[in-house]
Write a protein that holds these residues in place. Structure first.
Motif, PDB file in Angstrom:
ATOM      1  N   GLU A   1      -8.513 -18.033  -7.771  1.00  0.00           N
ATOM      2  CA  GLU A   1      -7.941 -16.886  -8.276  1.00  0.00           C
ATOM      3  C   GLU A   1      -8.609 -16.208  -9.551  1.00  0.00           C
ATOM      4  O   GLU A   1      -8.646 -15.108  -9.487  1.00  0.00           O
ATOM      5  CB  GLU A   1      -6.412 -17.272  -8.652  1.00  0.00           C
TER       6      GLU A   1
ATOM      7  N   LYS B   1     -11.444 -14.240  -8.058  1.00  0.00           N
ATOM      8  CA  LYS B   1     -11.185 -13.037  -7.321  1.00  0.00           C
ATOM      9  C   LYS B   1     -11.220 -12.107  -8.794  1.00  0.00           C
ATOM     10  O   LYS B   1     -11.607 -10.632  -8.115  1.00  0.00           O
ATOM     11  CB  LYS B   1      -9.963 -13.189  -6.679  1.00  0.00           C
TER      12      LYS B   1
ATOM     13  N   LYS C   1     -13.452  -8.604  -8.444  1.00  0.00           N
ATOM     14  CA  LYS C   1     -12.753  -7.213  -8.710  1.00  0.00           C
ATOM     15  C   LYS C   1     -13.584  -6.485  -9.684  1.00  0.00           C
ATOM     16  O   LYS C   1     -13.707  -5.085  -9.404  1.00  0.00           O
ATOM     17  CB  LYS C   1     -11.517  -7.388  -8.987  1.00  0.00           C
TER      18      LYS C   1
ATOM     19  N   THR D   1       1.485  -0.890  -9.319  1.00  0.00           N
ATOM     20  CA  THR D   1       0.731  -1.386  -8.471  1.00  0.00           C
ATOM     21  C   THR D   1       1.211  -1.393  -7.007  1.00  0.00           C
ATOM     22  O   THR D   1       0.625  -0.839  -5.920  1.00  0.00           O
ATOM     23  CB  THR D   1       0.170  -2.622  -8.683  1.00  0.00           C
TER      24      THR D   1
ATOM     25  N   ASP E   1      -4.789  -2.190  -7.327  1.00  0.00           N
ATOM     26  CA  ASP E   1      -5.233  -3.556  -7.604  1.00  0.00           C
ATOM     27  C   ASP E   1      -4.801  -4.057  -8.661  1.00  0.00           C
ATOM     28  O   ASP E   1      -4.772  -3.101  -9.675  1.00  0.00           O
ATOM     29  CB  ASP E   1      -6.624  -3.823  -7.152  1.00  0.00           C
TER      30      ASP E   1
ATOM     31  N   VAL F   1      -4.995  -7.426 -11.277  1.00  0.00           N
ATOM     32  CA  VAL F   1      -5.078  -8.682 -11.916  1.00  0.00           C
ATOM     33  C   VAL F   1      -4.633  -9.124 -13.243  1.00  0.00           C
ATOM     34  O   VAL F   1      -4.335  -8.019 -13.867  1.00  0.00           O
ATOM     35  CB  VAL F   1      -6.601  -8.975 -11.963  1.00  0.00           C
TER      36      VAL F   1
ATOM     37  N   TYR G   1       0.899 -13.703  -6.176  1.00  0.00           N
ATOM     38  CA  TYR G   1      -0.499 -13.837  -5.897  1.00  0.00           C
ATOM     39  C   TYR G   1      -0.502 -14.230  -4.204  1.00  0.00           C
ATOM     40  O   TYR G   1      -1.569 -13.804  -3.617  1.00  0.00           O
ATOM     41  CB  TYR G   1      -0.952 -15.090  -6.681  1.00  0.00           C
TER      42      TYR G   1
ATOM     43  N   GLY H   1      -0.100 -11.409  -2.223  1.00  0.00           N
ATOM     44  CA  GLY H   1      -1.273 -10.403  -2.329  1.00  0.00           C
ATOM     45  C   GLY H   1      -0.965  -9.215  -3.397  1.00  0.00           C
ATOM     46  O   GLY H   1      -1.686  -8.183  -3.465  1.00  0.00           O
ATOM     47  N   GLN H   2       0.253  -9.183  -3.948  1.00  0.00           N
ATOM     48  CA  GLN H   2       0.795  -8.183  -4.976  1.00  0.00           C
ATOM     49  C   GLN H   2      -0.164  -8.276  -6.298  1.00  0.00           C
ATOM     50  O   GLN H   2      -0.334  -7.333  -6.959  1.00  0.00           O
ATOM     51  CB  GLN H   2       1.991  -8.262  -5.103  1.00  0.00           C
TER      52      GLN H   2
ATOM     53  N   ASP I   1      -3.890  -9.566  -7.070  1.00  0.00           N
ATOM     54  CA  ASP I   1      -5.199 -10.013  -6.599  1.00  0.00           C
ATOM     55  C   ASP I   1      -5.851 -11.141  -7.146  1.00  0.00           C
ATOM     56  O   ASP I   1      -6.536 -11.699  -6.548  1.00  0.00           O
ATOM     57  CB  ASP I   1      -6.161  -8.666  -6.537  1.00  0.00           C
TER      58      ASP I   1
END
Lengths: 276, 208
Positions: free
Chosen positions: A37, A40, A44, A186, A192, A194, A209, A212-213, A215
């Motif tokens: 996580e 990612k 991004k 979002t 996206d 984070v 997470y 996928g809401q 990222d």
């Protein structure tokens, strides 16, 4: 064994303090790895292209400074190092504004970014969930001027940034308004997201997470240390991982000792009863 | 129309307007809803000012009547006035205000928050006992997650990190989703009860 079961809490306090202090005096330099996580988030930010716009939100309180400042420092420094990114920043809690001003002024001078051209600091936007909803619908109406009093309408950078749909990425720090950001920005505009989250709240956002809401997320100090390892520095979070690890190990040892003494005591009671 | 029905009527109209604006793209409802939402910000600010006045009145009264531990009230008023004055005179971005934040607010806040660590250590020592199958599962899971979340665990074996990820992403997420969905359903039920006038806690004099 009775002594161990009913051990004075002050002894445990002293042991915890020692377990935290010793690694600070003599660092163990334990290895720090970035989890999926965390990686990612790095990816991004690293994949942002010149001209992309980022909404940077701060919503954490002073008591979480140790973990949240470490997260913000490494992520915002990485963000500012990217060329041509447009950043709109705002604080959603009062104390968040203090940190936001610090980050924006220090990183702007470090990376030669200009206010109004490369970034706009909206300062503290009052209203909690309502503030997030207003920022999503119309930034110019939610905060007509930046923290220096310049009208957004007069800023060249803000001409094409009107609402939530104009952002490519939302970066948030603090759990306070994370739900509102998902609900109003979002999810609605398919942007996206984070976030850096205080360790005690991280568990609440796992469903976001997994779905996928969200990222990517940084889980407290561990997440901050992971991010530091990705940007190639051994910053405060990585240094604090030693006392965090040693105190966690102490808790595990205490649990094991507590259970051994509990089981021995239980067995002794059982054999005493059988002897009678 | 009596007072209670008037409050109920206002609640129903405002709630329905906001709901319609959320589900349908009708400009008139969107404008009214946006204004209503902005009202809440203004009302919040007024409430903040009222809260400060109320707090001050309470503490001044405590000092005047020399109630037990009245000096804490005096301390509160002095600190509150000092910090507010520094913020108003030098602005919240000025050096003096930042000095107060960095040298008083942050150390005090983090110190109080850090005490949680000490309590958690003693609580873990006393509460994590193998009393039953359930508590044993909790204990083993707790130890694995603790090991998997720290550098020590990773140094011993990568297995701890893998099990920790599994525990977080599967059982913990499932339980968290259950709690989230239950909360959402509860909020919908509460909304319907307010709209139907069954729940009247927000109406003055109807809180019980």
């Amino acid at each position: 064994m009775k002594y161990l079961i009913n051990i004075d809490h002050r002894i445990i306090y002293i042991l915890v303090i020692i377990s935290i202090t010793l690694p600070l005096i003599a660092p163990l330099n334990l290895p720090v790895d970035a989890s999926e996580e965390v990686t990612k988030i790095y990816q991004k930010i690293d994949s942002l292209m010149p001209g992309d716009t980022v909404l940077l939100l701060i919503s954490y309180a002073a008591q979480n400074e140790v973990e949240m400042k470490s997260q913000s420092d490494s992520v915002i420094s990485h963000l500012f190092s990217k060329e041509g990114i447009k950043i709109v920043s705002a604080a959603l809690v009062e104390s968040g504004n203090i940190y936001l001003n610090q980050y924006m002024s220090s990183y702007a001078s470090e990376y030669q970014k200009e206010a109004g051209r490369d970034f706009v600091n909206l300062g503290f936007v009052y209203g909690g969930e309502v503030a997030v909803a207003n920022l999503a619908n119309d930034i110019h109406q939610a905060a007509p001027a930046d923290s220096d009093g310049n009208l957004l309408a007069d800023l060249e950078m803000m001409k094409n940034i009107k609402d939530g749909s104009d952002f490519d990425l939302v970066i948030n720090f603090g759990a306070t308004q994370l739900w509102s950001i998902v609900r109003y920005i979002t999810d609605v505009y398919n942007v996206d997201l984070v976030s850096g989250i205080e360790a005690v709240f991280a568990i609440r956002f796992l469903p976001y997470y997994v779905s996928g809401q969200l990222d990517g997320y940084l889980n407290g100090l561990v997440g901050a240390a992971g991010y530091e390892s990705l940007i190639g520095i051994r910053g405060p979070a990585s240094k604090h991982m030693d006392p965090l690890s040693s105190s966690s190990m102490l808790i595990i040892v205490l649990i094991i000792v507590g259970n051994i003494s509990y089981l021995v005591e239980k067995r002794q009671k059982f054999s005493d009863r059988s002897a009678r | 129309m009596n007072r209670n029905n008037l409050f109920l009527g206002i609640t129903v109209i405002i709630t329905l307007t906001t709901l319609v604006a959320g589900f349908f793209d009708l400009s008139i409802f969107n404008t009214i809803s946006a204004n209503l939402v902005n009202w809440s910000v203004v009302i919040g600010l007024v409430a903040l000012a009222t809260a400060i006045i109320s707090l001050m009145r309470m503490h001044v009264k405590r000092i005047m009547t020399r109630r037990r531990e009245w000096f804490y009230s005096l301390y509160f008023i002095v600190v509150f006035t000092a910090v507010c004055s520094i913020g108003l005179i030098y602005s919240s971005r000025g050096q003096p205000f930042m000095y107060v934040v960095n040298n008083i607010l942050v150390p005090l806040s983090t110190t109080i928050y850090s005490l949680l660590g000490l309590w958690m250590a003693t609580a873990a020592y006393r509460a994590f006992r193998v009393r039953s199958i359930d508590s044993t599962i909790l204990l083993v899971t707790g130890i694995i997650v603790l090991l998997g979340s720290t550098s020590f665990g990773a140094a011993i074996s990568p297995v701890f990190a893998r099990i920790t990820i599994f525990i977080r992403l599967i059982p913990t997420t499932a339980a968290s989703r259950g709690i989230l969905i239950s909360g959402g359903l509860g909020a919908i039920a509460l909304g319907i009860r307010i709209l139907l006038g069954v729940e009247r806690g927000h109406i003055p004099g109807q809180s019980k």
